[in-house]
Design a protein around this motif. Structure first.
Motif, PDB file in Angstrom:
ATOM      1  N   GLU A   1       0.882  -1.234  -0.037  1.00  0.00           N
ATOM      2  CA  GLU A   1       0.057   0.089   0.092  1.00  0.00           C
ATOM      3  C   GLU A   1       0.612   1.401   0.157  1.00  0.00           C
ATOM      4  O   GLU A   1       1.942   1.148   0.452  1.00  0.00           O
ATOM      5  CB  GLU A   1      -1.051   0.036   1.183  1.00  0.00           C
ATOM      6  CG  GLU A   1      -1.897  -1.122   1.408  1.00  0.00           C
ATOM      7  CD  GLU A   1      -2.855  -0.970   2.427  1.00  0.00           C
ATOM      8  OE1 GLU A   1      -2.724  -0.054   3.271  1.00  0.00           O
ATOM      9  OE2 GLU A   1      -3.761  -1.922   2.454  1.00  0.00           O
ATOM     10  N   LEU A   2       0.264   2.304  -0.792  1.00  0.00           N
ATOM     11  CA  LEU A   2       1.008   3.406  -0.654  1.00  0.00           C
ATOM     12  C   LEU A   2       1.227   4.081   0.737  1.00  0.00           C
ATOM     13  O   LEU A   2       2.674   4.684   1.021  1.00  0.00           O
ATOM     14  CB  LEU A   2       0.500   4.636  -1.614  1.00  0.00           C
ATOM     15  CG  LEU A   2       0.555   4.430  -2.960  1.00  0.00           C
ATOM     16  CD1 LEU A   2      -0.183   5.441  -3.856  1.00  0.00           C
ATOM     17  CD2 LEU A   2       1.979   4.158  -3.747  1.00  0.00           C
ATOM     18  N   THR A   3       0.563   4.071   1.684  1.00  0.00           N
ATOM     19  CA  THR A   3       0.642   4.437   3.019  1.00  0.00           C
ATOM     20  C   THR A   3       1.873   3.760   3.637  1.00  0.00           C
ATOM     21  O   THR A   3       2.693   4.370   4.104  1.00  0.00           O
ATOM     22  CB  THR A   3      -0.618   4.355   3.974  1.00  0.00           C
ATOM     23  OG1 THR A   3      -1.086   3.002   3.710  1.00  0.00           O
ATOM     24  CG2 THR A   3      -1.717   5.186   3.301  1.00  0.00           C
TER      25      THR A   3
ATOM     26  N   THR B   1      -2.472   4.720   8.311  1.00  0.00           N
ATOM     27  CA  THR B   1      -3.542   4.850   7.120  1.00  0.00           C
ATOM     28  C   THR B   1      -4.641   5.993   7.832  1.00  0.00           C
ATOM     29  O   THR B   1      -4.849   6.929   6.724  1.00  0.00           O
ATOM     30  CB  THR B   1      -4.256   3.547   7.579  1.00  0.00           C
ATOM     31  OG1 THR B   1      -3.600   2.322   7.222  1.00  0.00           O
ATOM     32  CG2 THR B   1      -5.707   3.678   6.538  1.00  0.00           C
TER      33      THR B   1
ATOM     34  N   THR C   1      -4.553  12.008   0.694  1.00  0.00           N
ATOM     35  CA  THR C   1      -5.394  11.100  -0.346  1.00  0.00           C
ATOM     36  C   THR C   1      -4.496  10.268  -1.150  1.00  0.00           C
ATOM     37  O   THR C   1      -3.118  10.326  -1.267  1.00  0.00           O
ATOM     38  CB  THR C   1      -6.103  12.065  -1.134  1.00  0.00           C
ATOM     39  OG1 THR C   1      -5.022  12.805  -2.008  1.00  0.00           O
ATOM     40  CG2 THR C   1      -6.787  13.145  -0.255  1.00  0.00           C
ATOM     41  N   ALA C   2      -5.075   9.261  -1.763  1.00  0.00           N
ATOM     42  CA  ALA C   2      -4.314   8.490  -2.520  1.00  0.00           C
ATOM     43  C   ALA C   2      -3.714   9.010  -3.929  1.00  0.00           C
ATOM     44  O   ALA C   2      -2.470   8.850  -4.325  1.00  0.00           O
ATOM     45  CB  ALA C   2      -5.077   7.332  -3.111  1.00  0.00           C
ATOM     46  N   TYR C   3      -4.422  10.061  -4.369  1.00  0.00           N
ATOM     47  CA  TYR C   3      -3.659  10.590  -5.565  1.00  0.00           C
ATOM     48  C   TYR C   3      -2.694  11.292  -5.219  1.00  0.00           C
ATOM     49  O   TYR C   3      -1.554  11.480  -5.819  1.00  0.00           O
ATOM     50  CB  TYR C   3      -5.003  11.769  -6.029  1.00  0.00           C
ATOM     51  CG  TYR C   3      -4.380  12.511  -7.300  1.00  0.00           C
ATOM     52  CD1 TYR C   3      -4.354  11.883  -8.532  1.00  0.00           C
ATOM     53  CD2 TYR C   3      -4.140  13.958  -7.048  1.00  0.00           C
ATOM     54  CE1 TYR C   3      -3.972  12.798  -9.590  1.00  0.00           C
ATOM     55  CE2 TYR C   3      -3.613  14.926  -8.173  1.00  0.00           C
ATOM     56  CZ  TYR C   3      -3.545  14.071  -9.374  1.00  0.00           C
ATOM     57  OH  TYR C   3      -3.024  14.745 -10.607  1.00  0.00           O
TER      58      TYR C   3
ATOM     59  N   LYS D   1       0.267   9.040  -4.815  1.00  0.00           N
ATOM     60  CA  LYS D   1       0.879   8.751  -6.092  1.00  0.00           C
ATOM     61  C   LYS D   1       1.512   9.554  -6.873  1.00  0.00           C
ATOM     62  O   LYS D   1       2.583   9.281  -7.268  1.00  0.00           O
ATOM     63  CB  LYS D   1      -0.343   8.502  -6.992  1.00  0.00           C
ATOM     64  CG  LYS D   1      -1.210   7.120  -6.790  1.00  0.00           C
ATOM     65  CD  LYS D   1      -2.265   6.831  -7.555  1.00  0.00           C
ATOM     66  CE  LYS D   1      -3.177   5.652  -7.121  1.00  0.00           C
ATOM     67  NZ  LYS D   1      -4.348   5.560  -8.231  1.00  0.00           N
TER      68      LYS D   1
END
Length: 338
Positions: free
Chosen positions: A2-4, A286, A291-293, A296
């Protein structure tokens, strides 16, 4: 992954880079009144870190920026709750940086002595307070349901936090002494190596107590492995110093700090700010993440720029790799003639 989690690792990597690199800067600064017998030797010590100290400080700027961008809730709680020690660190770093730039501007003993004190205390204060701060981050602080720090500055001055400050101070001093031994020739080299061994023994005792305490409170198998490896690296560094192998000794203290900080982050994860008020109020990787964006975009930026930064810093260390001694320092008469 996961990115986190990825960005938790990135933030940990940045802090590891900062403490391993800026750590010996702090150590050199703290040890100036102990190692240097005269002004010429003080100049030798300053010159060992002169080409690299400002590059080393970039790591803390990037670490703070990455924390703000990737984990804004963590950043907000941390910097609001720890504002006084972080402010003291910032002021100390600013004064220390001014000292590096202005010490040589006047050939006056009092002028230079005052800036020397700025270097000494500008190194000692951050070395101690970073340890206090990170010990409290890992150990937990009072955080309420609104993710707000509810303690005071005295809350941070608990036995665990103070021990953390002692450990980082001793480790950085040992690291700095090893660096001076690695980068100098002559009598100061031998004195630095002998001092590094004595400081390393004291650091080993304090660090073992701190790591065991951390492991009992919040650690797991992964942090135990990292802490054990850190202890072994410090032992190896001291043995190398005894044998006069300064390069391996410095590598050992470098690895010691890197592994110890790794252990702290492993003991911390998946939290980023544990709450001593109620575990339910703890900030996790988490819950505190952007945000996910955002993550990224940051990932692509990091992929592009990180190799450039690492390559440039490695190149600068290579260029300034040679040892220096008192015979490399020009006399006042020669400087005036120029």
């Amino acid at each position: 992954m996961e990115l986190t989690t990825l960005w938790f690792i990135v933030v940990a990597f940045l802090w590891i880079g900062y403490f391993t690199l800026e750590g010996f800067d702090f150590g050199v600064g703290m040890l100036m009144p102990v190692l240097a017998k005269d002004n010429t030797e003080r100049r030798v010590m300053i010159n060992t870190i002169g080409p690299v100290w400002d590059g080393n400080e970039v790591w803390v700027l990037v670490a703070g920026g990455a924390t703000f961008a990737a984990f804004p809730e963590w950043y907000a709680t941390l910097f609001s709750g720890f504002y006084l020690p972080l402010l003291l660190i910032l002021v100390a770093l600013i004064v220390r940086n001014l000292a590096f730039e202005y010490r040589h501007k006047r050939d006056d003993a009092r002028w230079q002595a005052n800036w020397d004190r700025a270097i000494i205390f500008g190194s000692l204060i951050p070395a101690f307070l970073w340890g206090v701060a990170f010990a409290n981050i890992v150990g937990g602080v009072p955080i309420d349901a609104d993710s707000e720090f509810t303690g005071t500055v005295f809350t941070l001055l608990n036995p665990f936090g103070l021990l953390g400050g002692v450990v980082t101070t001793l480790l950085f001093a040992t690291h700095g002494a090893m660096f001076v031994a690695l980068k100098t020739v002559g009598d100061i080299r031998h004195r630095a190596r002998a001092l590094a061994i004595r400081l390393g023994l004291a650091a080993a005792v304090a660090a073992v107590v701190f790591m065991v305490w951390t492991q009992v409170d919040t650690g797991d198998l992964s942090s135990a492995i990292a802490f054990t490896a850190a202890a072994l690296a410090l032992v190896a560094a001291l043995l190398a110093a005894v044998k006069g192998r300064e390069g391996w000794a410095f590598t050992g203290t470098f690895a010691t700090i890197a592994l110890a900080v790794t252990g702290l982050f492993l003991a911390l994860f998946p939290d980023v700010m544990p709450s001593s008020t109620d575990p339910a109020y703890s900030l996790t990787a988490t819950s505190a993440a952007a945000t996910a964006y955002t993550l990224k975009v940051m990932t692509w930026v990091a992929v592009f720029f990180t190799p450039i930064v690492l390559g440039y810093q490695a190149w600068s260390y290579w260029v300034f790799r040679k040892r220096i001694g008192t015979h490399h320092i020009p006399t006042a008469e020669l400087e005036h003639a120029r």
